[in-house]
Scaffold this motif. Sequence first.
Motif, short mmCIF file in Angstrom:
data_model
loop_
_atom_site.label_atom_id
_atom_site.label_comp_id
_atom_site.label_asym_id
_atom_site.label_seq_id
_atom_site.Cartn_x
_atom_site.Cartn_y
_atom_site.Cartn_z
N THR A 1 -37.30 43.97 -8.22
CA THR A 1 -37.63 44.56 -9.54
C THR A 1 -38.73 45.62 -9.43
N TRP B 1 -41.99 48.21 -11.16
CA TRP B 1 -43.30 47.96 -11.77
C TRP B 1 -43.35 48.38 -13.24
N LYS C 1 -38.12 39.48 -5.50
CA LYS C 1 -39.26 40.25 -4.99
C LYS C 1 -39.75 41.19 -6.09
N PRO D 1 -44.59 45.70 -5.65
CA PRO D 1 -45.91 45.40 -5.06
C PRO D 1 -47.06 45.69 -6.02
N PHE E 1 -30.63 44.91 -8.03
CA PHE E 1 -31.78 45.79 -7.79
C PHE E 1 -32.02 46.69 -8.99
N SER F 1 -35.50 52.96 -7.80
CA SER F 1 -35.11 54.36 -7.62
C SER F 1 -33.71 54.47 -7.02
P1 ADP Z 1 -40.64 53.38 -7.49
O1 ADP Z 1 -40.71 54.64 -6.70
O2 ADP Z 1 -40.52 53.59 -8.93
O3 ADP Z 1 -41.68 52.37 -7.14
P2 ADP Z 1 -38.78 52.01 -5.82
O4 ADP Z 1 -37.30 52.09 -5.81
O5 ADP Z 1 -39.52 52.49 -4.63
O6 ADP Z 1 -39.23 52.75 -7.14
O7 ADP Z 1 -39.24 50.52 -6.11
C1 ADP Z 1 -38.49 49.57 -6.83
C2 ADP Z 1 -38.52 48.26 -6.08
O8 ADP Z 1 -37.89 48.46 -4.82
C3 ADP Z 1 -39.92 47.74 -5.78
O9 ADP Z 1 -39.90 46.33 -5.88
C4 ADP Z 1 -40.13 48.19 -4.35
O10 ADP Z 1 -41.06 47.40 -3.65
C5 ADP Z 1 -38.74 47.99 -3.79
N1 ADP Z 1 -38.47 48.73 -2.55
C6 ADP Z 1 -38.90 49.94 -2.17
N2 ADP Z 1 -38.43 50.26 -0.95
C7 ADP Z 1 -37.67 49.21 -0.53
C8 ADP Z 1 -36.91 48.89 0.65
N3 ADP Z 1 -36.83 49.74 1.66
N4 ADP Z 1 -36.28 47.71 0.70
C9 ADP Z 1 -36.34 46.85 -0.33
N5 ADP Z 1 -37.04 47.06 -1.44
C10 ADP Z 1 -37.70 48.23 -1.56
#
Ligand code: ADP
Length: 490
Positions: free
Chosen positions: A161, A163, A187, A190, A238, A241
Amino acid sequence: MKFRDDSLRLNDPDLLRQKGFIGGVWCDAASGDSMAILSPADATPVGCVPMFATGEIREAVRAAQEASRGWRTLTPRQRGAVMRRWAELILVNIDDLASILTAEQGKPLAEARAEVTGSAGFVDWFAEEGRRAYGEVIPPPDGTRRTIVVREPIGVVGAITPWNFPSSMVARKCAPALAAGCTIILKPAPQTPFSALALAAIAERAGVPAGVINIVTGDAARIGGELTCNPAVRKLSFTGSTAVGKLLMAQCANTVKRVSLELGGHAPFIVFADADLDMAVQGLIAAKFRNAGQTCVAANRIYLHESIYNAFASKLVCLVGALKVGHGTSPGVQIGPLISEAALRKVELQIAEAIEGGARVLCGGKRHQLGGTFFEPTVLGEVNDGMLAAREETFGPVAPLLRFREEAEVLQRANDTPYGLTGYFYTSDHGRVWRAAEGLETGIVGVNVGVTAFEAAPFGGVKESGFGREGARQGLDEYLTTKYVCVGGL
Ligand code: ADP
């Protein structure tokens, strides 16, 4: 670590859990590694969460697998009873849950409360909907057989998920999963783990059995790697992004998991000449500035018919200029901080590039005097299709205004993007309502309304905004699999 900011005075401090939740046990990482979570409003520490190793994630999957045996054999009514208690306890603890959410995410307390109410709404609604996982009886091809379709829980679910909605995104995945009879390893983002952990603590109090909900924190790629590659995980849900969604979808290919993806959006917001302008401006404020523009359904490209462009722009500037920016806990605040310095820089880049190309700042346009990651609510005039602000998701409080002449032209421009989550338009023409609603290539259409989501409606996109639906009966389908039973020899 202690929370330093006095504003987080919880009625029940036990809801701020600084541990992971695996197999019903609140635990630290065996390595002792942890990461600190800072408030985006003022960088004060909210707390720490463990950095779990791959083995510990695997342990969570095993726990979910084990719990699955009992949970899936309960009747939907029994599961629903536990879930309804969970929903009730979420509302009993709404003040604390909203405070935790605002501390870790930054949004105004009123929005945090609305989000937590929405979380309870998902849990309550799916508690009931679980009873309607109906199958089918098919007329058999001959008299010696009976042919039946049953729906079964898909099994262990991995969920990741974001933030921007740290509470409702968790509820929106856990509620249908649990209602369907699945167990879950989640998960959280972060930046915002504490809302998820608090929801799990409340679920435990409500009687959700050990291992049915597991919350793991730590390195995203490491956890994502295990959840997508472990064959015991049968589904990945999921939200995040488009780039990460594509990566996870590819990782899931190897074990042929069911996947649902709720990815980026780039919503057009069209105001036709015959629209009620006051209603449209109000709708835009909600669609654009909620959560400081950090929503995947945020209006990102505002197309105004040339005949009402000036009138709309001046009404909008009046309202946007009056939006109150500040710490989410301060009374009356409508716009909190952005999540990070990087988010702020993206907004600044889009604005600078637009100005260079001839756009005009009608209000706002720069960092807020509060400093940190606060940004002034901004309206940009004379934006064109080639500018970054019209091509990329902004995820910030910036409303770019574009002109159009014809209905067909604006629909074509609205659809000229790889994204397809939400589209909004305002009109009073009955025929146009249907033409535009059918013409927009999006999973969700808002007609004369700026906020569409609620638990009983299917939320999700088309194109690179993803697939699968959350909420509604379609949301339950995502966690069910179809089994055909053919009984012969009658
Ligand atoms: P944002 O850029 O808005 O934070 P992300 O797609 O990076 O969007 O984040 C959405 C979720 O995906 C968060 O929980 C992030 O920790 C998780 N995430 C980012 N990169 C990975 C990855 N390589 N594998 C699994 N989860 C990921």
